[in-house]
Scaffold this motif. Structure first.
Motif, short mmCIF file in Angstrom:
data_model
loop_
_atom_site.label_atom_id
_atom_site.label_comp_id
_atom_site.label_asym_id
_atom_site.label_seq_id
_atom_site.Cartn_x
_atom_site.Cartn_y
_atom_site.Cartn_z
N ASP A 55 0.82 -1.21 0.00
CA ASP A 55 0.00 0.00 0.00
C ASP A 55 0.86 1.27 0.00
N ASP A 56 2.12 1.14 -0.45
CA ASP A 56 3.01 2.29 -0.66
C ASP A 56 3.42 2.97 0.65
N ILE A 57 3.40 2.24 1.75
CA ILE A 57 3.81 2.76 3.06
C ILE A 57 5.07 2.01 3.51
N TYR A 58 6.04 2.77 4.01
CA TYR A 58 7.28 2.14 4.47
C TYR A 58 7.11 1.56 5.88
N PHE A 59 7.74 0.42 6.11
CA PHE A 59 7.85 -0.15 7.45
C PHE A 59 9.32 -0.49 7.67
N ALA A 60 9.67 -0.78 8.91
CA ALA A 60 11.07 -1.03 9.25
C ALA A 60 11.29 -2.48 9.67
N ASN A 61 12.30 -3.10 9.09
CA ASN A 61 12.73 -4.42 9.53
C ASN A 61 13.97 -4.23 10.40
N TYR A 62 13.88 -4.70 11.64
CA TYR A 62 14.97 -4.55 12.61
C TYR A 62 15.72 -5.87 12.77
N LYS A 63 17.05 -5.78 12.71
CA LYS A 63 17.92 -6.90 13.06
C LYS A 63 18.88 -6.36 14.10
N ILE A 64 18.73 -6.84 15.33
CA ILE A 64 19.47 -6.29 16.46
C ILE A 64 20.33 -7.38 17.10
N ASP A 145 9.61 -6.93 12.48
CA ASP A 145 9.15 -5.82 11.65
C ASP A 145 8.35 -4.85 12.52
N ALA A 146 8.49 -3.56 12.24
CA ALA A 146 7.79 -2.54 13.03
C ALA A 146 7.20 -1.48 12.10
N ASP A 147 6.02 -0.99 12.48
CA ASP A 147 5.40 0.10 11.73
C ASP A 147 6.07 1.42 12.08
N LEU A 148 6.04 2.33 11.14
CA LEU A 148 6.57 3.67 11.35
C LEU A 148 5.41 4.66 11.45
N GLU A 149 5.56 5.64 12.30
CA GLU A 149 4.56 6.70 12.39
C GLU A 149 4.72 7.62 11.18
N TYR A 150 3.60 8.05 10.59
CA TYR A 150 3.69 8.92 9.41
C TYR A 150 2.45 9.79 9.30
N ASN A 151 2.61 10.93 8.62
CA ASN A 151 1.49 11.83 8.39
C ASN A 151 0.70 11.38 7.17
N THR A 152 -0.60 11.62 7.19
CA THR A 152 -1.47 11.20 6.09
C THR A 152 -1.86 12.36 5.18
N ARG A 153 -1.45 13.59 5.51
CA ARG A 153 -1.74 14.75 4.68
C ARG A 153 -0.46 15.53 4.43
N GLY A 154 -0.46 16.26 3.31
CA GLY A 154 0.71 17.05 2.96
C GLY A 154 1.41 16.46 1.75
N PHE A 155 2.31 17.25 1.14
CA PHE A 155 3.02 16.79 -0.05
C PHE A 155 4.05 15.73 0.28
N ILE A 156 4.78 15.93 1.38
CA ILE A 156 5.87 15.01 1.74
C ILE A 156 5.44 14.16 2.93
#
Length: 337
Positions: A55-64, A145-156
């Motif tokens: 769905d064109d949203i980035y998420f983070a894969n963590y290897k610690i 894997d972890a979700d990232l917080e992101y804004n849903t409005r705006g150009f960037i």
């Protein structure tokens, strides 16, 4: 009064957004390992890969990877707090996979760092396992894997990543933290509370030698071009204002020519300008959204109730008409002598 009203009309889109809350999608909340006072963490290596979902949203894969020094052979319960993580989690101790156990009997739990220091969590937000540690150096590997917080409005779209270092103070000692984040060729680090990273091969690298922050806070955005940066500074409001100023100067020039030459072909220039220029101002304003999106290489972004701005058209047309009528009267008086 006319000038004040004109300014209010022009700034109406800013007033709309000034009263709107910025909507965000919250990301995962997670931390370093919560361990024991009889063990030392020599170092922690965090590798983060940002991946785009369907769905064109980035998420983070963590290897610690933790390098832990134990003073004796022991089996030590270790706890990793991760709110909103994916169901797929992997834990290995000294290259042996460890079973993730349930923690507590109830769904809602309080994790106590100390007698007066606790955190309320859901039991599904905990990675709890028993680590068989040998005397000397040990490795503990955690992947999720972890979700990232992101804004849903705006150009960037700005992604926010938070990683708590607070539990590090409950180990006997906690050494260097190395962080690597694979950005790829499309993302960049917009801000960081742990200093600017070293960028090499599209990977951001930080080294934390002394832990002074309770939480790592990073913001990641899409890379932009010089043209898109300029348009983002102006915003649709600025672009349309520049157009309006240029058209106002041109309209006034035509009125001067009309009165200088007393040419009949300029007779309707006042009324046509008052009708067309305010409409074009709004057309440029709305087209600018698509123009900025085009320079960013993305589909139509969301911006809230921008369509409400169009209801100020009659007011702008009236104010602009009065302003140009006054200018036309003064020019007529000047050149009729």
């Amino acid at each position: 009064m006319k000038i004040k009203l004109f300014i209010v009309v022009l700034f109406f889109p800013l007033l709309i957004f000034g009263n709107m809350a910025q909507p965000w999608v919250e990301g995962s909340k997670h931390s370093t390992l919560y361990g024991a006072k009889n063990c030392q963490v020599i170092n922690e290596n965090i590798f983060i890969k940002l991946t785009k979902s369907e769905d064109d949203i980035y998420f983070a894969n963590y290897k610690i990877k933790y390098t832990i020094y134990s003073e004796v052979n022991q089996t030590n319960p270790l706890l990793f707090i991760g709110i909103g993580l994916s169901n797929k989690k992997t834990v290995r101790v000294n290259n042996n996979e460890s079973k993730i156990n349930g923690y507590g009997k109830s769904d809602a739990l309080n994790i106590y760092y100390s007698k007066n220091d606790s955190l309320s969590v859901n039991k599904d937000d905990l990675i709890y396992f028993e680590a068989k540690l040998n005397k000397g150096k040990n490795t503990v590997y955690v992947e999720y894997d972890a979700d990232l917080e992101y804004n849903t409005r705006g150009f960037i779209r700005t992604y926010r990543l938070e990683y708590s270092l607070y539990p590090s103070k409950f180990w006997k000692s906690f050494g260097i933290i190395n962080i690597e984040m694979l950005l790829g060729d499309n993302l960049e680090v917009a801000s960081s509370n742990i200093g600017q990273p070293e960028i090499k091969n599209d990977t951001a690298h930080w080294v934390i030698k002394n832990i002074k922050k309770d939480t790592i806070e990073l913001e990641i955005t899409k890379k932009t071009t010089i043209l898109s940066d300029l348009l983002l500074i102006l915003q649709p409001f600025g672009i349309s204002i520049l157009f309006l100023v240029v058209m106002f100067v041109y309209h006034r020039k035509l009125l001067i020519e009309k009165h200088k030459q007393k040419n009949l072909k300029y007779k309707s220039i006042l009324s046509l300008g008052v009708l067309i220029i305010p409409i074009l101002y709004y057309v440029i304003y709305f087209i600018s959204y698509s123009l900025i999106d085009f320079t960013l290489g993305q589909a139509n972004s969301k911006h809230g109730y921008v369509f409400l701005f169009v209801f100020t058209l009659p007011i702008l047309m009236l104010v602009y008409g009065i302003l140009m009528w006054i200018i036309d009267r003064k020019l007529k008086s000047k050149y009729s002598k």
